[in-house]
Design an enzyme around this catalytic site. Structure first.
Site, PDB file in Angstrom:
ATOM      1  N   ASP A 159       0.866  -1.187   0.000  1.00  0.00           N
ATOM      2  CA  ASP A 159       0.000   0.000   0.000  1.00  0.00           C
ATOM      3  C   ASP A 159       0.901   1.235   0.000  1.00  0.00           C
ATOM      4  OD1 ASP A 159      -2.268  -1.500   0.228  1.00  0.00           O
ATOM      5  OD2 ASP A 159      -2.359  -1.377   2.414  1.00  0.00           O
ATOM      6  N   ASP A 214       0.274   8.367   7.866  1.00  0.00           N
ATOM      7  CA  ASP A 214       0.471   7.002   8.376  1.00  0.00           C
ATOM      8  C   ASP A 214       1.773   6.933   9.144  1.00  0.00           C
ATOM      9  OD1 ASP A 214      -1.698   5.672   7.336  1.00  0.00           O
ATOM     10  OD2 ASP A 214      -0.706   5.088   5.501  1.00  0.00           O
ATOM     11  N   GLU A 235       0.833  -2.384  11.409  1.00  0.00           N
ATOM     12  CA  GLU A 235       0.648  -2.562   9.967  1.00  0.00           C
ATOM     13  C   GLU A 235       1.795  -1.918   9.216  1.00  0.00           C
ATOM     14  OE1 GLU A 235      -1.958  -0.138   7.721  1.00  0.00           O
ATOM     15  OE2 GLU A 235      -2.482  -1.746   6.339  1.00  0.00           O
ATOM     16  N   GLU A 236       2.354  -0.844   9.780  1.00  0.00           N
ATOM     17  CA  GLU A 236       3.397  -0.084   9.080  1.00  0.00           C
ATOM     18  C   GLU A 236       4.799  -0.628   9.335  1.00  0.00           C
ATOM     19  OE1 GLU A 236       0.502   2.162   7.316  1.00  0.00           O
ATOM     20  OE2 GLU A 236       2.618   1.936   6.824  1.00  0.00           O
ATOM     21  N   ASP A 277      -2.939  -0.744  14.244  1.00  0.00           N
ATOM     22  CA  ASP A 277      -2.984  -0.169  12.900  1.00  0.00           C
ATOM     23  C   ASP A 277      -3.063   1.329  13.154  1.00  0.00           C
ATOM     24  OD1 ASP A 277      -4.974  -0.807   9.895  1.00  0.00           O
ATOM     25  OD2 ASP A 277      -3.401   0.661  10.366  1.00  0.00           O
ATOM     26  N   LEU A 310      -3.244   4.080  11.423  1.00  0.00           N
ATOM     27  CA  LEU A 310      -4.251   4.900  10.755  1.00  0.00           C
ATOM     28  C   LEU A 310      -4.924   4.063   9.681  1.00  0.00           C
ATOM     29  CD1 LEU A 310      -5.037   7.679  11.596  1.00  0.00           C
ATOM     30  CD2 LEU A 310      -3.735   8.607   9.725  1.00  0.00           C
ATOM     31  N   ASP A 311      -5.964   3.336  10.115  1.00  0.00           N
ATOM     32  CA  ASP A 311      -6.645   2.400   9.214  1.00  0.00           C
ATOM     33  C   ASP A 311      -7.555   3.171   8.242  1.00  0.00           C
ATOM     34  OD1 ASP A 311      -7.485  -0.298   8.466  1.00  0.00           O
ATOM     35  OD2 ASP A 311      -9.414   0.372   9.236  1.00  0.00           O
ATOM     36  N   GLU A 356      -6.764  -5.854  13.043  1.00  0.00           N
ATOM     37  CA  GLU A 356      -8.080  -5.407  12.538  1.00  0.00           C
ATOM     38  C   GLU A 356      -9.174  -6.373  12.982  1.00  0.00           C
ATOM     39  OE1 GLU A 356      -6.812  -5.044   8.325  1.00  0.00           O
ATOM     40  OE2 GLU A 356      -7.477  -2.966   8.397  1.00  0.00           O
TER      41      GLU A 356
HETATM   42  P1  P6P Z   1     -11.328  -2.077  -0.197  1.00  0.00           P
HETATM   43  C1  P6P Z   1      -8.288   0.010   4.500  1.00  0.00           C
HETATM   44  O1  P6P Z   1      -7.251   0.002   3.546  1.00  0.00           O
HETATM   45  C2  P6P Z   1      -8.675  -1.431   4.776  1.00  0.00           C
HETATM   46  O2  P6P Z   1      -7.587  -2.145   5.269  1.00  0.00           O
HETATM   47  C3  P6P Z   1      -9.831  -1.484   5.759  1.00  0.00           C
HETATM   48  O3  P6P Z   1      -9.817  -0.434   6.650  1.00  0.00           O
HETATM   49  C4  P6P Z   1     -11.044  -1.418   4.855  1.00  0.00           C
HETATM   50  O4  P6P Z   1     -12.182  -2.050   5.423  1.00  0.00           O
HETATM   51  C5  P6P Z   1     -10.576  -2.163   3.618  1.00  0.00           C
HETATM   52  O5  P6P Z   1      -9.151  -2.024   3.561  1.00  0.00           O
HETATM   53  C6  P6P Z   1     -11.175  -1.550   2.372  1.00  0.00           C
HETATM   54  O6  P6P Z   1     -10.731  -2.356   1.287  1.00  0.00           O
HETATM   55  O7  P6P Z   1     -10.820  -3.244  -1.009  1.00  0.00           O
HETATM   56  O8  P6P Z   1     -12.830  -2.078  -0.076  1.00  0.00           O
HETATM   57  O9  P6P Z   1     -10.786  -0.743  -0.617  1.00  0.00           O
END
Ligand code: P6P
Length: 322
Positions: free
Chosen positions: A68, A74, A97-98, A116, A118-119, A272
């Site tokens: 990503d 982040d 995550e980072e 995580d 900054l999710d 998560e």
């Molecule tokens: P998509 C954000 O990157 C994440 O990890 C979660 O917070 C979120 O639910 C999901 O990915 C969104 O993924 O494929 O729908 O963009």
């Protein structure tokens, strides 16, 4: 327990200290750790609010474990959490995550923390909700423990307001940040998820690659039938914690199934799925990965990804009939 003598709402600090009093053997280590997490999230909140103004928008040009694009906010949030958790003196190890690999902080400290920082951070650029997620274990159990072993789990959702939601195994409580005094105040005592709601949350764009059972269910909920409250309404913010928070308060289902792009699921088990699953359990909901309760999964590695379906008991029962 939401008010005290002066009829002022309890602060997060007061609530944590009251919880500590319920554990005669507690020495305040957990309370101190929670205070530091709160402190870091207040700083992140203030930067998220100014994201358009201060130089933390845009990408760093680097990529994280999942390839990503790593956005500056982040990196800022991750580095801040590491520093603040180190200062707490309560954390033996952190995984994020980072961070490709976990970092050892203080030998023999009582807790391991997954987070995580900054999710859903891609939502920053469009002023949509994002969140910080944390999961806390006793160090003695080792790095990879089942979600059912979590000491506590929670999230901070940076949305129209900033709310801190957590459980330490005795129910779920939400605290809204009062910016005037820089304090989280108890606003959502003892959260319980509604038994059922015809709301679902999934990335429909991937649905043709879901397994046949899930596709059948998603087709069924679109048929009109007032007796079974169909069609369902779709709500999808694209930041897991925002979608989980809405599901927690309104009921219904959140799904991130295995897809063609992510055949093992996209969401990470340790920072998560597990924190969300503990909160759902404590709020009277359910959280599964295929047929297994998420909290029962034995993790294989720090960044393990799993399929997720969670929400109201009534909705999960209908889903599982498929
Ligand atoms: P998509 C954000 O990157 C994440 O990890 C979660 O917070 C979120 O639910 C999901 O990915 C969104 O993924 O494929 O729908 O963009």
């Amino acid at each position: 327990m939401s008010k005290n003598m002066s009829n002022k709402p309890l602060s997060l600090t007061e609530f944590i200290l009251k919880e500590q009093q319920a554990f005669p053997k507690a020495h305040g280590n957990f309370s101190l750790l929670m205070e530091q997490i709160e402190y870091a999230c207040k700083i992140i909140a203030s930067h998220v609010r100014q994201a358009g103004l201060v130089d933390i928008l845009g990408v760093t040009g680097e990529k994280n474990t999942f390839q990503d694009e790593v956005k500056k906010i982040d990196v800022f949030s991750n580095d801040l959490l590491i520093e603040v958790l180190k200062t707490s003196g309560q954390v033996a190890m952190i995984a994020s995550e980072e961070l490709t690999e976990p970092i050892a902080l203080k030998e023999n400290a009582p807790y391991i923390v997954f987070f995580d920082p900054l999710d859903g951070s891609s939502n920053t650029d469009i002023n949509a909700p994002i969140g910080t997620i944390f999961s806390i274990y006793h160090t003695k159990g080792g790095l990879l423990q089942k979600g059912s072993e979590q000491v506590a789990a929670g999230y901070v959702l940076y949305g129209t307001s900033t709310i801190f939601v957590y459980t330490s195994g005795k129910g779920v409580n939400g605290f809204t940040l009062d910016p005037a005094i820089g304090t989280f105040l108890l606003s959502h005592p003892d959260i319980k998820i509604p038994e059922f709601n015809n709301l679902y949350s999934v990335n429909e764009g991937e649905s043709l690659t879901f397994n046949k059972t899930t596709q059948k269910f998603l087709h069924w909920i679109k048929q009109s039938d007032p007796t079974t409250k169909r069609p369902y309404k779709l709500r999808y913010i694209g930041a897991m914690i925002a979608d989980v928070h809405r599901t927690l308060l309104k009921g219904g289902l959140f799904l991130y199934p295995a897809t063609g792009k992510n055949p093992k699921g996209k969401l990470r088990l340790m920072y998560e799925a597990n924190p969300a699953a503990l909160i759902l359990r404590e709020a009277g909901g359910l959280a599964f990965s295929d047929k297994t309760p998420i909290l029962d999964l034995m993790p294989e590695h720090v960044h393990q990804q799993v399929p997720v379906v969670l929400g109201s008991k009534g909705n999960l029962e209908v889903f599982q009939e498929f």
